[in-house]
Structures are given as structure tokens and as C-alpha cells.
Enzyme design. Structure first.
Site, PDB file in Angstrom:
ATOM      1  CD  GLU A   1      46.569 -42.940 -82.457  1.00 41.03           C
ATOM      2  OE1 GLU A   1      47.727 -42.485 -82.481  1.00 41.03           O
ATOM      3  OE2 GLU A   1      46.279 -44.038 -81.960  1.00 41.03           O
TER       4      GLU A   1
ATOM      5  CB  THR B   1      45.856 -35.617 -78.991  1.00 39.18           C
ATOM      6  OG1 THR B   1      46.679 -36.760 -78.784  1.00 39.18           O
ATOM      7  CG2 THR B   1      44.401 -36.025 -78.879  1.00 39.18           C
TER       8      THR B   1
ATOM      9  CG  LEU C   1      53.016 -50.901 -85.357  1.00 37.40           C
ATOM     10  CD1 LEU C   1      53.296 -52.392 -85.299  1.00 37.40           C
ATOM     11  CD2 LEU C   1      52.140 -50.502 -84.170  1.00 37.40           C
ATOM     12  CB  SER C   2      56.748 -45.236 -84.866  1.00 36.32           C
ATOM     13  OG  SER C   2      55.757 -44.310 -84.676  1.00 36.32           O
TER      14      SER C   2
ATOM     15  CG  ASP D   1      55.044 -41.437 -84.062  1.00 34.58           C
ATOM     16  OD1 ASP D   1      54.137 -41.639 -83.234  1.00 34.58           O
ATOM     17  OD2 ASP D   1      54.835 -41.329 -85.286  1.00 34.58           O
TER      18      ASP D   1
END
Ligand code: GLA
Length: 364
Positions: free
Chosen positions: A27, A29, A119-120, A166
């Protein structure tokens, strides 16, 4: 709910879909050139369309309030509206900028990916729209280029300074496997989820307004940390060099420590998944959560409570905040077959102990 024929007086010529995603680990990153390990979820965005003879785009969404469902714009005249329409316009601009030839369309969009849960939903919208346009106009665009077009829409048109995770997993991910992605080279591998585990995803019901601002702040703190460490990106700092990170001033010390250790946790998690060692993956989930909470400071007390409650479950290997943070969802690694019961119990305890309204998103 209105059908395509109700809206546009004809049947759709084609339909395209794209899923939401949940990140297992890795996360904050991706905008540091590092590693991520997301997978897709069953919730999806579906786009139906018919090409038009002119340059008009008429687009209807089932997922907004009634007054703003039908919108319209002209190709070549896209303009920022600060609404959901910008994700669609951003994609048409991105595709045209790649020299691809579009015509107008009538489009109907409907999504089961929850908005604001981490959740994109935005990547699912960008990728499903791009897929529908690719199919309608035979665009020469592979799945990685399509993900890049979605990211361009999000960064340059919508104005959210996100990374590539994502759109890549939404475009290239497959059910039952995680996408182990090097966000610098865009090289990826599919890592099957062992048959011994199952994922649980619970939305905390908490949404923070400042998300974009806080996200941008974290991003620039990472850039500053890289300058101070004299590296191109934090990806270039191996864990062995943590002592150099520890010597930085705050907040750069903790921000960089999160990113450097999180990259390492992704590599360890991939190895543990491949070795079918769910207990080890679970430990990495907890460590990732603690690092996001204490070093990166993107969690909130309610999400911490949710992780804590999940961790008291017998069949849970690990749990953590997933996505950008400041509310949103947790991802839980549970023993295969226990997911439904675990999700219901954790959600119920969270509701009574924290007084919030959770939603179980997985098992769907
Ligand atoms: C959001 C962004 C991603 C990534 C995550 C944090 O989901 O869209 O690019 O940075 O936050 O890992």
C-alpha cells in the site's frame, strides 16, 4: 431501473465490463516505483453502448442521483465538471491523445462496485469505458496501454495523483489469483491464491473528505524523502539500508520506513503464498496494517478496531486496511470455508462496539 432501450430507443450494440479490486498488500508503494499485490473482486462496472454518427457522447449512469444521471459532451470539447463524468471524459481525451480515432456514442453505465470503499470504483469505470470504446472502434490498444489511459484520465483530467496499481489490476487481474506487479517496469506475475484460504472484505462505513489532499501530501513527503536519501524513488532503498531511513527527520523517517518495509513485505507475501503458508501471509497483513497506522498515518480508529476484531477470530490469519486509507475497507485472510461466518461475526461486533454501519463485500 431504466434499460438501454428505455434511454436510447434501441438495443446496445455491445457491452464491456471491469471489476473492482482489493489490494492484498503493498500500500502506497505504487507511486514510489515499488511492488503491489492486488486482486479483482466480483463486483463490476458494466458499460453498454451504441456508436453514433456524430461526435456527441451521451452517457447515463445508474449510480448517481436522478438529477445527474444523463450527461453529454462533445469529443474534442471535454471540460472538467468535477463530477463522475470526468472519468469518462478523461478516458476519451486519453485515447484521442494516443492518436486513436473515436466517434460519439450513447452509453449506459451501471456498477456494483461501491463508491468510496477503497475498492477502485473509479478504475473500474475508466477501464470499462475504455474497453467498451476499444471494442466499438477496433482501437489498437493492449491491456497495459488501456490501464495507462485510465491512469492518465485519473491523474491529468480528474486530478487525483494516484499510482498505476488500480488500473493495472482492473485491466489485467483474474479471479483466484493476485497480480504481483512491479509498478516501475510494469512487469507482472499472477500468483494463485492457495486453496486453503479465502478473502473477506468489509467496508468500515467511514469516509474521509480530505482523502485527495492527504494522499497528495503523503506522495510529496515520499518525494522529499527520496531527495534526502539521494535516490530516484523510495523503491531504490533496500531494507538493508533502513539505518539511513532512520536518520531522516520526521515525518520523512516514518513515511519512508513504511514504504521501504512495505515493499519488502510484498516480496515476502508472494513467497509465502507460493509456499502455501497462510499464517506467514497473515502476519505480514498485520505488520502492514501497523505500518500504515503508525508510520504512514492513513488509518482511522474505526478501521483499526475492525482489524482488531477480525484478529480475535480463530479462523483468521491476518487483516489490514486496504486501499488508500482514511476510512474504506479491510481485507481479511481467512481459512477457506470460514469466510461467511467470520464476516458476519466481525461485522456484527463492529456494529455493536463501534456504532458504525459495516458492509460485507466479500464473500459477495
Ligand atoms: C489508491 C490509489 C493507488 C494506490 C493506493 C494506495 O487506491 O489509487 O494508486 O496508491 O491508493 O496503495
Amino acid at each position: 431501473m431504466q434499460t438501454f432501450a428505455d434511454l436510447f430507443g434501441t438495443a446496445p450494440a455491445l457491452a464491456a465490463e471491469a471489476p473492482g479490486r482489493v489490494n492484498l498488500i503493498g500500500e502506497h508503494t505504487d507511486y514510489n516505483g515499488g511492488f503491489v499485490l492486488p486482486t479483482v473482486i466480483p463486483q463490476r462496472t458494466r458499460v453498454e453502448l451504441v456508436p453514433r454518427p456524430d461526435a456527441n457522447v451521451r452517457v447515463w449512469s445508474a449510480n448517481v442521483d436522478e438529477a445527474h444521471r444523463m450527461e453529454q459532451f462533445l469529443l474534442g470539447r471535454e471540460a472538467v465538471t468535477h463530477t463522475w463524468l470526468d472519468y469518462v471524459q478523461g478516458v476519451t481525451v486519453a485515447l484521442r491523445q494516443r492518436g486513436l480515432h473515436l466517434r460519439g456514442v450513447d452509453m449506459r453505465i451501471e456498477s456494483t462496485v461501491p463508491i468510496g470503499s477503497g475498492l477502485s470504483s473509479s478504475a473500474a469505470l475508466e477501464v470499462s469505458v475504455a474497453r467498451a470504446l476499444r471494442a466499438a472502434f477496433d482501437l489498437r490498444l493492449d491491456d497495459v496501454e488501456l490501464a495507462m489511459a485510465g491512469k492518465w484520465a485519473e491523474n491529468e483530467f480528474v486530478g487525483a495523483p494516484t499510482g498505476i496499481m488500480d488500473q493495472m489490476v482492473v485491466s489485467l487481474g483474474a479471479a483466484g489469483a493476485a497480480l504481483f506487479l512491479d509498478t516501475r517496469s510494469l512487469h507482472f506475475d499472477r500468483v494463485p491464491l492457495p486453496p486453503t484460504v479465502e478473502l473477506v472484505v468489509i467496508d468500515s462505513g467511514i469516509r474521509h473528505r480530505l482523502v485527495t489532499g492527504e494522499y497528495a501530501t503523503r506522495r510529496s513527503q515520499c518525494e522529499e524523502a527520496s531527495r534526502r536519501l539521494r535516490v530516484h524513488e523510495l523503491r531504490d532503498v533496500p531494507v538493508a539500508n533502513l539505518p539511513q531511513v532512520e536518520a531522516l527527520d520526521e515525518p520523512f523517517r516514518r513515511r519512508a520506513r513504511h514504504v521501504v518495509t512495505e515493499d519488502d513485505r510484498v516480496l515476502q507475501a508472494v513467497a509465502a503464498l507460493r509456499a502455501n503458508d497462510p499464517a506467514q501471509v497473515g502476519e505480514l497483513f498485520y505488520a502492514s496494517h501497523a505500518s500504515m497506522r503508525d508510520d504512514y498515518e492513513v488509518s482511522v480508529p474505526q478501521v483499526d478496531a475492525l482489524v482488531e476484531i477480525a484478529s480475535s477470530e480463530h479462523d483468521v490469519y491476518g487483516a489490514r486496511l486496504t486501499g488508500g486509507g482514511f476510512g474504506g475497507s479491510i481485507v481479511v485472510l481467512a481459512k477457506r470455508g470460514s469466510g461467511r461466518a467470520v464476516a458476519d461475526r466481525v461485522a456484527e461486533r463492529y456494529r455493536t462496539e463501534c456504532g458504525e454501519t459495516p458492509t460485507v463485500l466479500l464473500p459477495a
